[in-house]
Write an enzyme that holds these catalytic residues in place. Structure first.
Site, PDB file in Angstrom:
ATOM      1  N   HIS A   1      44.658  36.125  48.927  1.00 18.76           N
ATOM      2  CA  HIS A   1      43.578  35.986  49.908  1.00 18.76           C
ATOM      3  C   HIS A   1      43.904  34.859  50.892  1.00 18.76           C
ATOM      4  O   HIS A   1      43.752  33.686  50.569  1.00 18.76           O
ATOM      5  CB  HIS A   1      42.257  35.708  49.201  1.00 18.76           C
ATOM      6  CG  HIS A   1      41.718  36.899  48.475  1.00 18.76           C
ATOM      7  ND1 HIS A   1      42.034  37.186  47.165  1.00 18.76           N
ATOM      8  CD2 HIS A   1      40.905  37.915  48.889  1.00 18.76           C
ATOM      9  CE1 HIS A   1      41.421  38.304  46.791  1.00 18.76           C
ATOM     10  NE2 HIS A   1      40.728  38.766  47.809  1.00 18.76           N
TER      11      HIS A   1
ATOM     12  N   HIS B   1      37.562  33.704  45.716  1.00 16.22           N
ATOM     13  CA  HIS B   1      38.833  34.303  46.157  1.00 16.22           C
ATOM     14  C   HIS B   1      39.518  33.396  47.182  1.00 16.22           C
ATOM     15  O   HIS B   1      40.712  33.557  47.439  1.00 16.22           O
ATOM     16  CB  HIS B   1      38.596  35.694  46.731  1.00 16.22           C
ATOM     17  CG  HIS B   1      37.548  35.729  47.797  1.00 16.22           C
ATOM     18  ND1 HIS B   1      36.209  35.831  47.503  1.00 16.22           N
ATOM     19  CD2 HIS B   1      37.623  35.653  49.140  1.00 16.22           C
ATOM     20  CE1 HIS B   1      35.510  35.819  48.627  1.00 16.22           C
ATOM     21  NE2 HIS B   1      36.341  35.708  49.633  1.00 16.22           N
TER      22      HIS B   1
ATOM     23  N   ASN C   1      31.937  34.097  58.640  1.00 15.80           N
ATOM     24  CA  ASN C   1      32.968  34.762  59.443  1.00 15.80           C
ATOM     25  C   ASN C   1      32.601  36.217  59.729  1.00 15.80           C
ATOM     26  O   ASN C   1      33.350  36.923  60.409  1.00 15.80           O
ATOM     27  CB  ASN C   1      34.344  34.644  58.786  1.00 15.80           C
ATOM     28  CG  ASN C   1      34.377  35.241  57.386  1.00 15.80           C
ATOM     29  OD1 ASN C   1      33.714  36.253  57.121  1.00 15.80           O
ATOM     30  ND2 ASN C   1      35.147  34.642  56.499  1.00 15.80           N
TER      31      ASN C   1
ATOM     32  N   HIS D   1      41.566  39.704  55.004  1.00 14.20           N
ATOM     33  CA  HIS D   1      40.749  39.209  53.884  1.00 14.20           C
ATOM     34  C   HIS D   1      41.556  39.082  52.591  1.00 14.20           C
ATOM     35  O   HIS D   1      41.649  38.012  52.012  1.00 14.20           O
ATOM     36  CB  HIS D   1      39.545  40.128  53.646  1.00 14.20           C
ATOM     37  CG  HIS D   1      38.827  39.844  52.366  1.00 14.20           C
ATOM     38  ND1 HIS D   1      37.889  38.858  52.250  1.00 14.20           N
ATOM     39  CD2 HIS D   1      38.949  40.390  51.119  1.00 14.20           C
ATOM     40  CE1 HIS D   1      37.447  38.808  51.002  1.00 14.20           C
ATOM     41  NE2 HIS D   1      38.074  39.719  50.294  1.00 14.20           N
TER      42      HIS D   1
ATOM     43  N   GLU E   1      16.252  36.557  35.534  1.00 18.41           N
ATOM     44  CA  GLU E   1      17.103  36.361  34.348  1.00 18.41           C
ATOM     45  C   GLU E   1      18.531  35.974  34.743  1.00 18.41           C
ATOM     46  O   GLU E   1      19.171  35.148  34.087  1.00 18.41           O
ATOM     47  CB  GLU E   1      17.136  37.631  33.495  1.00 18.41           C
ATOM     48  CG  GLU E   1      15.783  38.063  32.930  1.00 18.41           C
ATOM     49  CD  GLU E   1      14.934  38.830  33.932  1.00 18.41           C
ATOM     50  OE1 GLU E   1      15.437  39.165  35.030  1.00 18.41           O
ATOM     51  OE2 GLU E   1      13.756  39.089  33.619  1.00 18.41           O
TER      52      GLU E   1
ATOM     53  N   HIS F   1      12.225  48.803  27.157  1.00 17.99           N
ATOM     54  CA  HIS F   1      12.244  47.443  26.636  1.00 17.99           C
ATOM     55  C   HIS F   1      12.939  47.319  25.272  1.00 17.99           C
ATOM     56  O   HIS F   1      13.020  46.229  24.729  1.00 17.99           O
ATOM     57  CB  HIS F   1      10.810  46.902  26.537  1.00 17.99           C
ATOM     58  CG  HIS F   1      10.238  46.476  27.855  1.00 17.99           C
ATOM     59  ND1 HIS F   1      10.223  47.311  28.953  1.00 17.99           N
ATOM     60  CD2 HIS F   1       9.678  45.303  28.269  1.00 17.99           C
ATOM     61  CE1 HIS F   1       9.673  46.670  29.977  1.00 17.99           C
ATOM     62  NE2 HIS F   1       9.334  45.458  29.590  1.00 17.99           N
TER      63      HIS F   1
END
Lengths: 739, 739
Positions: free
Chosen positions: B62, B102, B223, B298, B458, B522
């Protein structure tokens, strides 16, 4: 208009919040002729008392939200929503999602009142009972007449609603013609605080705004109470500003407890917005109860005394239980007929459409029937067309995705921003985008597009796909794509697909440690175990192009089941002489028997690690004269469907020879089929792909001597000793870190 | 100030975007004395060329983001951030999180430049190599000097940063006294588009705004490019408005490619904000490359020609590789000394603090050393103090949580809005809240509070907990709490805790189908398989209060490992005569041998299903004279640590008798220890708890006859037949739905 306070009996315990809401009165109104304020109060009183009774009978359940949302329900079910209670599956119906699924009593009771026949009074009483045939489970389930999607895990429903709204947009752009609107339904989604806090909800809302889904209305039951108390305890953001920033029109309703007219106004406005609408409706949770407006009424019954008080407050007899007076039924009595007329009118339109657009209409009819073209198998790559050189299964899958998606418009193909890596683009693809973004952002695409850029939002991608699937069984086959490790972001949504029996294909590339340089964060280790244990989900790891083709066949045959196909980033040896599509459809099969009549060991090869099984087979023979047979085992669940005879013909347990599975995931579950494993016992490592494999012991040179030792031990001691003593040939499970 | 265009060689391929950025010039400045614009251009040129070389050597990696963020790095590392490269673990250092992991080359190269000794030039060249000892893996890893948290899975880092900022706030509120600030560091977090799209990032940012964490600065490398192209393809929201709505101050920087001074200004402003700061910095991805500003830069090397052009563009010799001229080293040469002075000054302050506040300082020192009080075991409930009546393990756990959290302030206890259900409150608890919310919202609590209302989030709860853990090993032991099924929302974050070796306790209540009425949404089915397969994670399902106490001991002893404790909603029979804390610490143990000297079958009981194992044992003896022994098996991973001798003493494989596991999860993995199972093969059902169990075959009456048949079959055919032929006594794995 003045409040109808005189309707209410004068009792001392009327909670201040309720009085204040009622005295704020009923405002507004619009072209639609509404029933009187008094009638609304009456119906809402009966509704709220009934909810209180439902929770009280077993002393538990969620009473607060349903009681708080009575006025919203009347506005929706009586005045605004287009549907037909006599045929809840009427194709062009408005879709409704109760994203705050714990408020299910609200939906069940309205379904009864509007005349859904299966939802009887007895059924309503079965909430929280031991009745196996109850249609009133603790959260709404898709199998129940009138329920569009199963909800309960918070944030999922609102993402489903985005998918439902997309489905309409895509069908409308594909099939509607000037003068012929065969699909134009709205999607309404009720949310509580939770759905606006959960990341999956936020991701989905961001996409709804981006796509300008003006056929979506998100209705916020803003009671400012969650389990922990006031919602302020964990959330003080400016939700209206946030939703505007996200691309929604925002409408406020300040008295959502009684002001039916204001809610109706807002809902009607949502139908003609240029963007999706966010309706911020202030309500009082448990409206009418002594502890209204507090967390105490969220997930509990009110208690006998308070239930009586609620009834008195609303002018009802505290000694009557589960009572719905005839005038309340009468209030809703026009709905079934209205619904039937709606459907009849649609059918007339559809007949005209069939005449005007016979080819399009035939395709539309097929998709409404939930069918693929009968000749879909033609798009499966024939065995002889596969490459023979080393090829990544993500590439082999790409050939199939391209063939299906470019030829069959049931496929909606999405990616969580990994277009360059996951190979799911297709010939002549058109992006799903709002056409307005062409001018404002220079983006290609429109609503007829079927390539979906979900952004970096794996969870919403999968939860939205559930909505696409649920729009109408088989009309869409959503495909998602991301790196396999990121399934952990989306796991809750993929689970919901399995629970609801929604057919989907989840392309999971970069599986196993073969990912290489991206390192342990990107090397999925435990994810395979999750999907193998998940009920009603096919998890398939093909080893080459032929097995990949078979994986697509399995996925397309599984019309009530989502399929995850795990694919390699790295090139894989092709085995045209061994790999078998019929074998894959049975879950596992003999890849190759040993040389000669007998064998010493069975090796199980899986997906990207098949090459190590095959190379080990050769080396065992060459170095030690050990004869190994090899099983390919792409899908444990399909194998479990087979007969005992077939299973034994593959596994040959009675031969008394050891079986070793070679897979770069933890061995968990393989103990069912093998005595030993070459598997993963830790997280991975950032190295080039082949080096990663070698580092963790995946090479014929490393495996063969260990298998030889095992074979000799079995020759010496017999196989029996291994029961309860599974061998991890290349390590043991550890706690603590290695470094 | 005018741009330094004359510094750049006149070559034809200078991309328009780069020219335009440079010609926009360098603005602003502040009290801090900055080096010249020319010097910044020079350093950034060398930096960007080096990054290009790093990716080019192996033709991948990268490059784009690191090249785009050069100016941000100079502003942070040279001018604003407080740290000590000679001691990266200096306690009061500013924390830095590269949430866009990255872009790791950016961090590695800055670490080299600022003088982190382990980060040598050779190490920098090892990125993407087969070097096993590389300190430059594909994403930053916590084990590397100077890296605070492992990042890469997007959105995690920014949530970690929120946790790091909370840690500072909590320590400061607990230990700082007027005139004595022993903790006051900032947290800086660099994010790309992804972290602002991912739900976990959005959840965490919402909490940071709510808590008014003004010691947090989120730096957006804007960007506008992601893997799929322009970020607009999936995101067109107004991010500044959204962040303001979320409770952040927003600062714009329009030329983030070269305007170091403007970035410095903004960063310094963030230090004194009243809220967290969101810094929106526009940059050009791959600045200097031919394809700068596009997705092509990228995740790929630039190609030999373009690397040469980049060097020419920045006035460097295209034939020199990995070249860092001395003047660039000189630019950073003041940093190590500055860092040492910073730490020395803190140590002086700390010494004064120890004199002024000896008791507090002693506690502070202990926590800096990452230790619990030595007598922590006193808070484990003694065996004789457990209830004897039926008790839910969530209640038994609550007793322990209360004891630990109220007595030891290392514990930060959070809940995802399930305070009434998960039993993690404690005596004299104080909520973690901004004191400002007392006046504005009437909320109790302050930053010294250790009870955390995470809202219905969560994923953020667990990812923030990773930041709390990572602040300094052992200073905090975060606890989270939610229903077990919702671990699927947080799985990616809990995995990151295991990967990083972060000690945490995850309280997962409402485990198994015992959840009851809330129904299949659940009732967790496959989640246990995920945690059992996850490396470096303890998953413990205790069967009663004593085993729950042992689970806490195991969790607190596992200082490099997160622990998930799965707890029942329903009351469970207590087995004071059988359950053993030492047994739990070995993962599995003999709960009770059979009556008499011999046995016919071994039953494995787990957690909430132990009662069915014990009842089946009694019924087998009573009805059939079959003698069953029972094993309790709360933790497979701990068992795998034991010696082969211990394992065999528990499992007795050589006896040739069948073993049956009884657990209301899929059997996957139990095949290692058992020949047959009574387990789950589908999703659950909404029924009262006991009825749910009975419906799926969990009752002694249903199990005993099946075990009897199995025992008889083994007597007849021997045990060997079961290898590769695991028995699902109460069903088979299915695809498609039952209904």
């Amino acid at each position: 208009m003045a409040p109808a306070l005189e309707l209410l009996p004068k009792i001392e315990s009327v909670p201040t919040k309720v009085l204040s809401a009622i005295s704020n009165g009923v405002s507004g109104g619009n072209g639609l002729k509404l029933e009187s304020v008094e009638k609304h109060q009456r119906v809402m009183g009966v509704f709220r008392a009934f909810i209180a009774d439902q929770c009280q009978q077993y002393g538990e359940g969620h009473a607060g939200s349903p009681m708080g949302m009575a006025a919203i329900g009347i506005a929706l079910y009586k005045y605004v929503m287009k549907y037909s209670p006599k045929n809840c599956n009427y194709f062009n119906r408005d879709r409704f999602v109760l994203s705050n699924g714990h408020a299910c009593l609200w939906q069940y009771l309205f379904m009864h009142l509007i005349g859904v026949e299966s939802m009887t009074l007895d059924q309503l009483k079965s909430y929280h009972s031991a009745n196996l045939d109850s249609l009133c489970p603790g959260h709404p389930e898709i199998e129940i007449e009138g329920v569009e999607v199963t909800t309960g895990p918070l944030g999922q429903g609102v993402a489903n609603a985005v998918g439902l709204a997309m489905a309409t947009k895509n069908l409308a752009a594909t099939y509607n013609k000037p003068g012929h609107e065969v699909v134009n339904n709205m999607t309404w989604c009720l949310v509580g605080d939770a759905c606006l806090q959960e990341g999956v909800g936020l991701e989905a809302l961001s996409l709804a705004g981006h796509w300008k889904l003006n056929n979506l209305c998100v209705i916020f039951d803003n009671n400012n109470v969650t389990c922990d108390g006031t919602a302020d305890v964990a959330n003080t953001e400016d939700i209206n500003m946030k939703m505007r920033a996200t691309g929604f029109n925002v409408v406020d309703v300040y008295n959502g407890d009684t002001d039916v007219a204001a809610i109706v106004d807002a809902l009607i406005a949502a139908r003609s917005g240029d963007k999706p609408t966010f309706l911020n409706i202030r309500t009082v949770i448990g409206f009418g109860a002594a502890k209204a407006g507090t967390a105490d009424v969220h997930g509990a019954a009110l208690g006998v005394d308070d239930v009586a008080n609620v009834k008195k407050l609303f002018g009802l007899d505290p000694n009557q239980y589960f009572h719905i007076p005839q005038d309340v039924y009468d209030f809703f009595s026009d709905i079934p007929g209205r619904g039937e007329a709606l459907e009849a009118s649609w059918k007339v339109d559809l007949a005209k459409y069939r005449e005007a657009e016979p080819a399009l209409a035939a395709e539309f009819d097929r998709r409404v029937a939930g069918k693929l073209p009968e000749d879909w198998t033609q798009y499966i790559t024939p065995k002889e067309a596969h490459p023979t050189a080393s090829t990544a299964t993500r590439k082999s899958a790409g050939v199939l995705t391209n063939a299906f998606a470019s030829n069959i418009n049931s496929f909606l193909v999405g990616t969580a921003d990994l277009t360059p890596s996951v190979n799911v683009t297709y010939k002549n693809k058109v992006d799903f985008q709002s056409p307005e973004l062409r001018t404002s952002c220079g983006l290609d695409g429109d609503y007829s597009g079927r390539y979906i850029h979900y952004g970096i939002r794996e969870h919403a991608m999968c939860a939205i796909s559930n909505g696409l699937s649920a729009f109408n069984k088989g009309t869409f086959i959503p495909m998602t794509s991301t790196y396999f490790v990121f399934h952990l972001y989306a796991a809750a949504a993929i689970r919901m697909a399995a629970l609801q029996g929604l057919q989907q294909i989840h392309i999971a590339t970069h599986d196993s440690i073969g990912v290489g340089e991206n390192g342990p964060t990107h090397q999925p280790i435990a994810v395979a175990a999750l999907w193998r244990a998940m009920p009603n989900l096919l998890f398939i790891r093909p080893c080459d192009a032929e097995e990949t083709a078979a994986a697509y066949i399995a996925a397309l045959q599984a019309t009530d089941t989502p399929t995850v196909i795990a694919l390699s980033r790295q090139g894989l040896t092709q085995y045209p002489q061994y790999s078998s599509r019929n074998g894959v459809l049975k879950g596992a099969y003999v890849f190759t028997e040993a040389e000669g009549d007998d064998f010493d060991v069975t090796l199980i090869g899986v997906g990207g690690e098949m090459c190590y099984a095959m190379q080990t087979r050769d080396l065992l023979l060459k170095n030690y004269g050990i004869r190994a047979r090899v099983i390919s085992f792409p899908c444990t669940r399909l194998f479990e469907q087979q007969s005992r005879e077939y299973k034994q013909s593959v596994l040959k347990p009675s031969a008394g020879k050891p079986t070793v599975v070679i897979e770069a995931y933890p061995a968990n579950g393989w103990e069912r089929y093998a005595d030993a494993s070459v598997s993963m016992h830790s997280f991975g490592k950032s190295l080039p792909s082949k080096d990663t494999y070698a580092h963790f012991g995946f090479s014929a040179e490393s495996i063969a001597p260990k298998v030889k030792d095992l074979v000799e031990e079995v020759r010496r001691d017999g196989i029996g000793i291994f029961r309860g003593d599974f061998r991890d040939l290349n390590g043991t499970l550890r706690i603590g870190l290695e470094h």
